[in-house]
Design a protein around this motif. Structure first.
Motif, PDB file in Angstrom:
ATOM      1  N   ARG A 634       0.780  -1.131   0.025  1.00 34.59           N
ATOM      2  CA  ARG A 634      -0.106   0.102   0.081  1.00 34.59           C
ATOM      3  C   ARG A 634       0.860   1.278  -0.060  1.00 34.59           C
ATOM      4  NH1 ARG A 634      -5.276  -0.688   2.065  1.00 34.59           N
ATOM      5  NH2 ARG A 634      -5.695   1.394   1.447  1.00 34.59           N
ATOM      6  N   LEU A 635       1.669   1.364   0.991  1.00 29.61           N
ATOM      7  CA  LEU A 635       2.948   2.333   0.902  1.00 29.61           C
ATOM      8  C   LEU A 635       3.559   2.675  -0.529  1.00 29.61           C
ATOM      9  CD1 LEU A 635       4.471   1.715   4.355  1.00 29.61           C
ATOM     10  CD2 LEU A 635       2.396   3.428   3.705  1.00 29.61           C
ATOM     11  N   ALA A 636       3.871   1.438  -1.171  1.00 30.86           N
ATOM     12  CA  ALA A 636       4.543   1.476  -2.668  1.00 30.86           C
ATOM     13  C   ALA A 636       3.644   2.101  -3.642  1.00 30.86           C
ATOM     14  CB  ALA A 636       5.167   0.286  -3.014  1.00 30.86           C
ATOM     15  N   ILE A 637       2.362   1.761  -3.458  1.00 31.83           N
ATOM     16  CA  ILE A 637       1.346   2.700  -4.348  1.00 31.83           C
ATOM     17  C   ILE A 637       1.249   3.975  -4.181  1.00 31.83           C
ATOM     18  CG2 ILE A 637      -1.004   2.428  -5.149  1.00 31.83           C
ATOM     19  CD1 ILE A 637      -0.790  -0.822  -4.753  1.00 31.83           C
ATOM     20  N   ARG A 638       1.272   4.204  -2.820  1.00 34.58           N
ATOM     21  CA  ARG A 638       1.060   5.835  -2.664  1.00 34.58           C
ATOM     22  C   ARG A 638       2.264   6.443  -3.229  1.00 34.58           C
ATOM     23  NH1 ARG A 638      -1.777   4.110   1.853  1.00 34.58           N
ATOM     24  NH2 ARG A 638       0.355   4.273   3.482  1.00 34.58           N
ATOM     25  N   ALA A 639       3.562   5.646  -3.148  1.00 34.72           N
ATOM     26  CA  ALA A 639       4.775   6.423  -3.528  1.00 34.72           C
ATOM     27  C   ALA A 639       4.818   6.588  -5.342  1.00 34.72           C
ATOM     28  CB  ALA A 639       6.037   5.584  -3.183  1.00 34.72           C
ATOM     29  N   MET A 640       4.135   5.488  -5.677  1.00 32.05           N
ATOM     30  CA  MET A 640       3.802   5.525  -7.073  1.00 32.05           C
ATOM     31  C   MET A 640       3.056   6.586  -7.611  1.00 32.05           C
ATOM     32  SD  MET A 640       1.933   2.574  -9.538  1.00 32.05           S
ATOM     33  CE  MET A 640       0.234   3.114  -9.002  1.00 32.05           C
ATOM     34  N   GLY A 641       1.884   6.816  -6.931  1.00 35.51           N
ATOM     35  CA  GLY A 641       0.808   7.851  -7.336  1.00 35.51           C
ATOM     36  C   GLY A 641       1.542   9.182  -7.212  1.00 35.51           C
ATOM     37  N   ARG A 642       2.689   9.452  -6.160  1.00 37.00           N
ATOM     38  CA  ARG A 642       3.393  10.711  -6.225  1.00 37.00           C
ATOM     39  C   ARG A 642       4.336  10.740  -7.351  1.00 37.00           C
ATOM     40  NH1 ARG A 642       3.424   9.205  -0.503  1.00 37.00           N
ATOM     41  NH2 ARG A 642       5.375   8.317  -0.888  1.00 37.00           N
ATOM     42  N   ALA A 643       4.866   9.604  -7.724  1.00 32.21           N
ATOM     43  CA  ALA A 643       5.724   9.838  -9.035  1.00 32.21           C
ATOM     44  C   ALA A 643       5.165  10.037 -10.254  1.00 32.21           C
ATOM     45  CB  ALA A 643       6.637   8.255  -9.014  1.00 32.21           C
ATOM     46  N   LEU A 644       4.071   9.478 -10.418  1.00 29.32           N
ATOM     47  CA  LEU A 644       3.045   9.569 -11.759  1.00 29.32           C
ATOM     48  C   LEU A 644       2.749  11.145 -11.619  1.00 29.32           C
ATOM     49  CD1 LEU A 644       0.902   6.418 -11.824  1.00 29.32           C
ATOM     50  CD2 LEU A 644       2.568   6.863 -13.173  1.00 29.32           C
ATOM     51  N   ILE A 645       2.340  11.753 -10.447  1.00 26.76           N
ATOM     52  CA  ILE A 645       1.911  13.149 -10.455  1.00 26.76           C
ATOM     53  C   ILE A 645       3.247  14.016 -11.001  1.00 26.76           C
ATOM     54  CG2 ILE A 645       1.454  15.020  -9.231  1.00 26.76           C
ATOM     55  CD1 ILE A 645      -0.340  13.231  -7.527  1.00 26.76           C
ATOM     56  N   ARG A 646       4.321  13.812 -10.607  1.00 25.45           N
ATOM     57  CA  ARG A 646       5.536  14.444 -11.089  1.00 25.45           C
ATOM     58  C   ARG A 646       5.770  14.064 -12.605  1.00 25.45           C
ATOM     59  NH1 ARG A 646       7.830  12.572  -5.855  1.00 25.45           N
ATOM     60  NH2 ARG A 646       8.769  10.815  -7.108  1.00 25.45           N
ATOM     61  N   LEU A 647       5.634  12.928 -13.036  1.00 24.09           N
ATOM     62  CA  LEU A 647       5.831  12.596 -14.323  1.00 24.09           C
ATOM     63  C   LEU A 647       5.003  13.321 -15.372  1.00 24.09           C
ATOM     64  CD1 LEU A 647       7.050  10.898 -16.520  1.00 24.09           C
ATOM     65  CD2 LEU A 647       5.584   9.113 -16.048  1.00 24.09           C
ATOM     66  N   PHE A 648       3.521  13.578 -15.033  1.00 28.42           N
ATOM     67  CA  PHE A 648       2.679  14.099 -15.790  1.00 28.42           C
ATOM     68  C   PHE A 648       2.794  15.331 -15.686  1.00 28.42           C
ATOM     69  CE2 PHE A 648       1.432   9.626 -16.253  1.00 28.42           C
ATOM     70  CZ  PHE A 648       0.787   9.524 -17.673  1.00 28.42           C
ATOM     71  N   VAL A 649       2.987  16.084 -14.497  1.00 28.94           N
ATOM     72  CA  VAL A 649       3.042  17.497 -14.323  1.00 28.94           C
ATOM     73  C   VAL A 649       4.150  17.831 -15.296  1.00 28.94           C
ATOM     74  CG1 VAL A 649       3.557  19.512 -13.005  1.00 28.94           C
ATOM     75  CG2 VAL A 649       1.704  17.552 -12.465  1.00 28.94           C
ATOM     76  N   GLN A 650       5.513  17.294 -15.097  1.00 30.97           N
ATOM     77  CA  GLN A 650       6.804  17.624 -15.842  1.00 30.97           C
ATOM     78  C   GLN A 650       7.308  16.461 -16.329  1.00 30.97           C
ATOM     79  OE1 GLN A 650       9.024  19.319 -12.406  1.00 30.97           O
ATOM     80  NE2 GLN A 650       8.384  21.511 -12.945  1.00 30.97           N
TER      81      GLN A 650
END
Length: 721
Positions: A634-650
């Motif tokens: 569950r913690l890894a999926i939350r970290a993945m969500g933050r990484a995806l936000i960074r990717l699609f914003v920049q």
């Protein structure tokens, strides 16, 4: 021998029927425009309204081929006009003695209305447009006589109401073409077209044809929402089904997204040479083909949808059995097994989406149904900066031309400013406002020539209303014909509106050639300046707007990750498609830009939909220790969500690599979690979570992804981790 050359009665009937469905519809519409406009003019003259031309112009603005659209436009025109009139009367009362302050306040109001017209993507846009248009129609001329401003506002509202009444009555009673019929026909034909599209690409196919079909489905989704809104004004039976039709549109968008995800994954497997996995999936694909084949290019009625739902009940069970059998017989590496599991999960979910769609379509046969409950609202999206630019551009135009009017004291200055502001408002929601404004200017040029000829060479020789109708009808018919041709719509609108401004006789008619020529010069100059402003001052067809829309598309993934789940699917699907529809229309002259926007749309739909499904799975987890919120997966999926936000914003290669590492970490943590359940799709939440994670990973590795722009696209994505 001669008799054989003559067409038979059946041939004539078929030819007449085909003509009635094509050109006949056009001529019926032109006849209804003529009838509504001339009836309005007769009533306006009989009622001694000061400006009968305003009532006639209202008919031309609200008249549409379908009666539901006429009712919807009429309603929002009345609301917008009422708001615009109220605001302008208040401004005149506040600034009656100071034209500079009044001009500033009027420019701000008109700019605000124009920004609203560009911001909203539904009938609210039309209400904003009319609030600004009516304000210019009343406010600017009233500055010359502020003491009669209130009565002018009352007269304009009466004239507009008369035009709305006549247009609605003629449209609804004379050979009506209903929005309800158009809506039903579109719904019936859409599924058959989708079935043919799906069958044609399950085994591969031309990517260009696949992409163009997806663009067409996105445009249909936007168009059907507009039709649904119009039918609620027209038909009480459709109003009872309004939420179900919205739900049906939302489910169709989900269906196309799911199919696109399946197609993309199958194409990646083909490019990787995963022959064993594809062979194992083939019997499962055959099961879906058996369901869709009878409906290829066939209309789907509500009764047909009920039969399709029953068929899908049985086919889904057989599909699950085929998936289990294929999985047991598959002897491949763990990475390829995960490919199979992900594709099989997408295929089963696709069959489930088909079943949901068929059930909702079948429910339309009943006046009331449980599927009417729930929110599936279409959420159109427009770029806020783009709307602000449109509003500022219009406000600056009004200020500049208004200042010129004040300084020069030009007798036709009020018409000059009024026309520029009105045209800027009317073209604000168009994909290419400069082109539309130029078309209107060309139509106005024709209107000036015809209006001068009719006013000074025809009207003085007429006696009675029937002869007046004969003089005006050819011009009205020409304008109506041009207005329904997409390539000449602006020309037709300009001809109709500005011919009425100059040539429709008022109840106190004054023949003044110099004044008329001066007025038409003001009208033409104003429209040319409006076109120039739209073409020079940050036009929406330029690169800055494409980049803004692309940025908005990417941020749809942020919405999928962070916004509440209630109503998120419908909002995500509809907003993404609406952005694609806007961008595709703005970039008609740049196929490369269209291609890039389309690729971003596909990626956003893939990743965003997978993220939403992943969040749904976590919302529905049982209360067991292995599913706790503090578990490593569950913690890894939350970290993945933050990484995806960074990717699609920049977007960039560094952020893509970090997002890919976060996804692989989530996959590894999920695999390492012990689960006290059978490892099947229907029983194992972690099995489904793995499928969604793997699909996100494959999307990030796709060599055709816009995230890989600038990289060499050789080689095959690895299956590491």
């Amino acid at each position: 021998m001669k008799a054989a050359l003559l067409p038979s009665g059946g041939d004539l009937r078929r030819a007449l029927y085909e003509w009635a469905r094509s050109d006949g519809v056009t001529w019926v519409y032109i006849a209804k425009v003529l009838l509504a406009s001339l009836l309005t003019l007769w009533l306006a003259l009989r009622l001694e309204l000061p400006q009968p031309g305003t009532a006639t112009i209202t008919v031309f603005i609200v008249m549409q081929p379908q009666s539901g659209q006429v009712f919807a436009k009429s309603f929002y025109r009345f609301i917008g006009s009422l708001i615009g009139l109220g605001v302008m009367v208040a401004l005149i009362a506040l600034f009656a003695q100071e034209r500079v302050l009044f001009l500033l306040a009027a420019a701000l109001w008109i700019g605000l209305c124009t920004a609203g017209a560009a911001r909203y993507r539904d009938f609210r846009s039309y209400a904003c447009m009319l609030a600004g248009y009516t304000a210019t129609l009343i406010g600017l001329p009233a500055t010359l006589q502020p003491d009669v401003a209130f009565m002018q506002a009352v007269w304009r509202l009466l004239e507009i109401s008369l035009g709305i009444f006549c247009a609605g009555m003629v449209s609804a009673t004379i050979l009506p073409q209903t929005s309800t019929a158009a809506m039903r026909n579109a719904l019936y034909q859409r599924f058959g077209a989708f079935a043919g599209f799906a069958l044609g690409h399950l085994g591969g196919g031309q990517r260009e044809a696949f992409e163009q079909a997806n663009v067409a489905f996105a445009a249909q989704a936007v168009g059907l929402e507009a039709l649904r809104s119009a039918t609620t004004f027209e038909d009480p039976h459709m109003r009872l089904r309004s939420r179900r039709m919205a739900r049906l549109n939302s489910e169709f968008m989900v269906l196309t997204t799911r199919y696109h995800a399946l197609y993309q994954l199958l194409e990646r497997l083909r490019s990787q040479g995963a022959v064993a996995v594809l062979q194992a999936l083939e019997p499962c694909l055959d099961e879906v083909r058996q369901v869709l084949e009878p409906w290829r290019e066939r209309a789907l009625t509500a009764s047909d949808a009920l039969a399709l739902a029953s068929q899908l009940d049985a086919h889904r069970l057989r599909l699950m059995q085929r998936i289990r059998s294929a999985r047991l017989a598959l002897q491949v590496e763990p990475a390829e097994r995960l490919d199979f599991n992900t594709a099989a999960e997408l295929l089963y979910r696709f069959a489930d989406d088909l079943h949901n769609y068929a059930q909702t379509h079948a429910s339309l046969a009943a006046h009331k149904h449980a599927r009417e409950q729930g929110e599936h609202r279409f959420s159109p999206k427009a770029n806020a900066v783009g709307a602000l630019v449109v509003g500022v551009r219009t406000a600056l135009l009004v200020l500049l031309l208004g200042s010129f009017w004040i300084v020069t004291a030009w007798p036709s200055g009020s018409s000059f400013v009024l026309t520029a502001a009105a045209v800027s408002v009317l073209v604000s929601a168009a994909p290419d406002p400069a082109r539309l404004a130029l078309q209107m200017a060309f139509g106005t040029l024709i209107a000036a020539v015809l209006g001068f000829a009719v006013t000074f060479f025809v009207l003085p020789h007429l006696d009675g209303f029937p002869l007046l109708c004969m003089a005006l009808a050819p011009v009205f018919a020409l304008g109506a014909f041009l207005s329904i041709k997409p390539q000449w719509a602006g020309c037709g609108l300009g001809l109709l509106v500005f011919f009425c401004v100059g040539a429709i006789p008022q109840n106190l008619t004054v023949y003044d050639p110099a004044h008329m020529l001066n007025s038409y010069i003001a009208l033409l100059l104003a429209q040319l300046l409006a076109a120039a402003f739209a073409a020079v001052l940050l036009p929406p067809t330029s690169a800055w707007m494409w980049r803004r829309l692309e940025n908005d598309l990417r941020r749809r993934v942020v919405q999928a990750i962070s916004e509440p789940l209630d109503g998120l699917v419908a909002s995500f699907e509809s907003g993404t498609r609406d952005l694609l529809n806007q961008g595709y229309g703005l970039a008609t002259r740049s196929p490369q830009v269209q291609r890039r926007l389309l690729r971003w749309t596909f990626l956003v739909l893939e990743v965003g939909h997978a993220v939403i499904e992943l969040r749904r799975e976590q919302e529905a987890l049982p209360a067991e220790p292995c599913y706790a919120a503090d578990m490593p997966w569950r913690l890894a999926i939350r970290a993945m969500g933050r990484a995806l936000i960074r990717l699609f914003v920049q977007p960039g290669e560094g952020n893509r690599e970090r997002a890919l590492a976060a996804v692989e970490q989530a996959i590894a943590a999920t695999r390492a979690t012990a689960e006290p359940r059978a490892p099947d799709f229907e029983s194992s939440p972690l099995r489904r979570v793995l499928s969604y994670l793997h699909f996100i990973r494959s999307s990030l590795l796709d060599p055709q992804s816009p995230l890989r722009d600038g990289e060499p696209r050789t080689g095959t994505p690895s299956h590491a981790a």
